[in-house]
Design an enzyme around this catalytic site. Structure first.
Site, mmCIF file in Angstrom:
data_model
loop_
_atom_site.group_PDB
_atom_site.id
_atom_site.type_symbol
_atom_site.label_atom_id
_atom_site.label_comp_id
_atom_site.label_asym_id
_atom_site.label_seq_id
_atom_site.Cartn_x
_atom_site.Cartn_y
_atom_site.Cartn_z
ATOM 1 N N GLY A 72 40.704 -23.209 101.235
ATOM 2 C CA GLY A 72 39.605 -24.166 102.125
ATOM 3 C C GLY A 72 39.199 -23.167 103.086
ATOM 4 N N GLU A 99 43.643 -18.897 100.652
ATOM 5 C CA GLU A 99 42.182 -18.431 99.895
ATOM 6 C C GLU A 99 40.979 -19.176 100.930
ATOM 7 O OE1 GLU A 99 41.850 -16.372 97.902
ATOM 8 O OE2 GLU A 99 43.531 -16.122 96.604
ATOM 9 N N CYS A 134 33.040 -20.310 97.066
ATOM 10 C CA CYS A 134 33.555 -19.383 98.378
ATOM 11 C C CYS A 134 32.946 -17.878 98.038
ATOM 12 C CB CYS A 134 34.881 -19.249 98.280
ATOM 13 S SG CYS A 134 35.924 -18.867 96.563
HETATM 14 P P1 NAD Z 1 38.354 -27.647 104.344
HETATM 15 O O1 NAD Z 1 39.236 -26.357 104.981
HETATM 16 O O2 NAD Z 1 37.614 -28.475 105.089
HETATM 17 O O3 NAD Z 1 39.519 -28.457 103.428
HETATM 18 C C1 NAD Z 1 40.218 -27.998 102.329
HETATM 19 C C2 NAD Z 1 41.621 -29.017 102.453
HETATM 20 O O4 NAD Z 1 42.259 -29.018 103.564
HETATM 21 C C3 NAD Z 1 41.137 -30.412 102.074
HETATM 22 O O5 NAD Z 1 42.057 -31.031 100.988
HETATM 23 C C4 NAD Z 1 41.455 -31.270 103.449
HETATM 24 O O6 NAD Z 1 41.573 -32.463 103.308
HETATM 25 C C5 NAD Z 1 42.509 -30.398 103.863
HETATM 26 N N1 NAD Z 1 42.884 -30.339 105.423
HETATM 27 C C6 NAD Z 1 41.789 -30.563 106.157
HETATM 28 N N2 NAD Z 1 42.147 -30.476 107.393
HETATM 29 C C7 NAD Z 1 43.726 -30.094 107.342
HETATM 30 C C8 NAD Z 1 44.886 -29.766 108.081
HETATM 31 N N3 NAD Z 1 44.696 -29.955 109.444
HETATM 32 N N4 NAD Z 1 46.065 -29.370 107.516
HETATM 33 C C9 NAD Z 1 46.083 -29.429 106.138
HETATM 34 N N5 NAD Z 1 45.062 -29.502 105.102
HETATM 35 C C10 NAD Z 1 43.995 -29.975 105.776
HETATM 36 O O7 NAD Z 1 37.489 -26.796 103.248
HETATM 37 P P2 NAD Z 1 36.321 -27.586 102.290
HETATM 38 O O8 NAD Z 1 35.285 -27.908 103.083
HETATM 39 O O9 NAD Z 1 37.165 -28.589 101.252
HETATM 40 O O10 NAD Z 1 36.053 -26.176 101.385
HETATM 41 C C11 NAD Z 1 35.145 -25.504 101.603
HETATM 42 C C12 NAD Z 1 35.881 -24.243 101.846
HETATM 43 O O11 NAD Z 1 36.661 -23.597 101.119
HETATM 44 C C13 NAD Z 1 34.771 -22.889 102.483
HETATM 45 O O12 NAD Z 1 34.922 -22.354 103.521
HETATM 46 C C14 NAD Z 1 35.013 -22.114 100.865
HETATM 47 O O13 NAD Z 1 34.657 -20.732 101.281
HETATM 48 C C15 NAD Z 1 36.343 -22.420 101.066
HETATM 49 N N6 NAD Z 1 36.933 -21.820 99.719
HETATM 50 C C16 NAD Z 1 37.901 -20.640 99.413
HETATM 51 C C17 NAD Z 1 38.202 -20.289 98.270
HETATM 52 C C18 NAD Z 1 38.760 -19.014 97.856
HETATM 53 O O14 NAD Z 1 39.419 -18.886 96.959
HETATM 54 N N7 NAD Z 1 38.651 -18.229 98.912
HETATM 55 C C19 NAD Z 1 37.580 -21.015 97.142
HETATM 56 C C20 NAD Z 1 36.943 -22.365 97.288
HETATM 57 C C21 NAD Z 1 36.674 -22.534 98.620
#
Ligand code: NAD
Length: 492
Positions: free
Chosen positions: A226, A248, A284
């Protein structure tokens, strides 16, 4: 005929678990249409799931690898059999074109198969007979893994964690993103069904559930994909009970186009366009900044726009002719637009790309016309921030050293790519700070599940995929049988 609404439940101890509250998931192509409902689980539900996973770990860790592999292979077959239905559901809730959803499931299966094929070798005990006796180096399961995943590739980013974690003898509680919870839940249901109750559990919900999953003392490892900002909260939440972590995170991947890149190579140019706009730029590891040697900049931009206009066809994810669907959610679309508007207000030129196949639909859904941003500055938000949407800035550089400096001038370091003559490109690649650098390709086009994937700097900690992606779910356990058991320097 209207499609049936899908109702998803949490899974705790092998049973569907009804939450008190359900949240609708809209279709980004037709925002008035509800695709289905996912539960909004509470912290109490989450604790139940963690307790069950913790209890189950005691027996599951003793199961044989052959048994685990057999179960996973059965799940793989069932996912394969159900791919058309799951892909369709994914496109409806996510907005990505159908070929893209099928591709995501294909990569997930490839990885699950790789993990099944390799887990025995990776987990094999290393036994050393040496001058001071015998040492066994074992790879033990860690315990309960909490897996938290984002919306952009919900199935592959969940199975990337589920397969190695379970095969290595861990149990899991997984929380998908509320922005694409349905199709991945189908996949999780299939896998959970093949394993003993309590091995794979799933809860849904918001940050409060995430906080429990990252702070509960019974969680031994966090596998999170995320945003970087969310990861900072997670690290803090986990600090009190010192957890293993694979993170990641976000990326702002640079594509460097060298002076010897052949701008008349139409396939390479199309590959570059795809590496900017696949999944409407919501990946990502998509190339999010393009740097071009100034000696070819003008001709490059002209050819790039030509190639982009050819490949980008925006419309209904179920239209076979469409390459780019809507953005997943309104907030994301507004954010991307704000970066483009900011660049334009500072004097950058915005060039619209591609064809909109259905203007009426375009206005109905969360569609954005893909754009290229010319004349932005290295310090503008469109270049510095992770846009995560269908727009990309193209900037010139003076020489290779300058390109390397510009590419490395970021808090992120996920992937990157270099485009040009192979040897020259490899030379430049060696100086880029990134987990992966691809030559003459980028993003998922150059992904290979056999090799470790992950970021440096604030793009993450640890690796998924490859042997490292299995080892990440183990802890080293040394069983030492020394011949000399007493230390000579300790007095009698
Ligand atoms: P996000 O960080 O907003 O959410 C990811 C997950 O975390 C969701 O399930 C969300 O509900 C949960 N979450 C939110 N707040 C939390 C907390 N305080 N504690 C624990 N969990 C919590 O990310 P998103 O908008 O869903 O995804 C987009 C991001 O993910 C982009 O920055 C992208 O680059 C990244 N991403 C990285 C990879 C990689 O492999 N490096 C792959 C895909 C996406």
């Amino acid at each position: 005929m209207a499609e049936k609404e899908i109702i998803i439940d949490a899974i705790i101890n092998g049973e569907k678990y009804k939450a008190e509250k359900q949240e609708p998931r809209e279709n980004p192509t037709h925002p008035n249409e509800i695709v289905g409902y996912a539960p909004v689980n509470t912290v109490e539900d989450t604790i139940k799931a963690i307790d069950v996973a913790h209890e189950t770990f005691i027996t599951w860790r003793e199961s044989s690898i052959d048994d685990r592999v057999e179960r996973m292979r059965r799940a793989i077959q069932k996912i394969k059999d159900n791919t058309p239905e799951i892909a369709k559901l994914l496109s409806r809730e996510h907005g990505k074109a159908l070929y893209d959803s099928e591709g995501e499931i294909g990569v997930s299966l490839m990885w699950m198969e790789y993990a099944c094929d390799n887990v025995k070798e990776v987990l094999k005990n290393e036994v050393q007979e040496h001058d001071n006796g015998k040492t066994i180096i074992a790879k033990d399961a860690i315990g309960v893994v909490s897996a938290i995943t984002p919306w952009n590739y919900p199935i592959s980013l969940s199975t990337i964690k589920i397969a190695p974690a379970l095969l290595a003898g861990n149990t899991m509680v997984l929380k998908p993103s509320p922005l694409a919870p349905l199709a991945v839940s189908r996949v999780v249901e299939i896998i959970a069904d093949e394993f003993p109750p309590g091995v794979l559990n799933m809860v849904h919900g918001e940050a409060d559930v995430g906080v429990e999953l990252t702070s509960n003392p019974k969680i031994a490892k966090i596998a999170f994909t995320g945003g970087t900002e969310t990861a900072k909260h997670i690290m803090k939440a986990a600090a009190d009970t010192i957890k293993h972590m694979t993170l990641e995170l976000g990326g702002n991947d640079a594509a460097i186009v060298l002076s010897d890149f052949d701008i008349n190579d139409a396939r390479a140019m199309r590959r570059l366009v795809i590496s900017n706009f696949l999944t409407a730029g919501q990946i990502c590891m998509i190339a999010k900044r393009v740097y071009v040697d100034q000696s070819i900049y003008d001709q490059f931009v002209e050819k790039y726009i030509e190639a982009a206009n050819k490949w980008i066809r925006v419309g209904d994810p179920f239209d076979n002719n469409v390459t780019v669907g809507p953005v997943n959610n309104q907030k994301q679309a507004e954010y991307v637009q704000s970066l483009v508007d900011d660049a334009e207000s500072k004097g950058a030129k915005i060039v619209k790309l591609g064809t909109i196949l259905d203007q009426e639909l375009f206005e109905e859904g969360y569609f954005m016309q893909p754009t290229v941003v010319l004349g932005a500055d290295q310090n503008d938000p469109i270049v510095v921030e992770e846009q995560f949407g269908p727009t990309v800035p193209i900037l010139p550089f003076e020489n290779d050293q300058h390109a390397i400096e510009l590419a490395n001038d970021s808090i992120f370091g996920l992937t990157s790519s270099v485009w040009g003559k192979e040897e020259h490109a490899i030379d430049v690649a060696k100086h880029i700070q990134a987990g992966t650098t691809m030559i003459n390709t980028a993003a998922v086009q150059g992904l290979d599940v056999r090799f470790p994937f992950g970021g440096v700097k604030q793009s993450g900690i640890g690796r998924e995929y490859g042997k490292e992606g299995i080892l990440a779910y183990t802890d080293t356990h040394v069983i030492n049988v020394p011949k000399n058991r007493d230390l000579p320097y300790i007095p009698e």
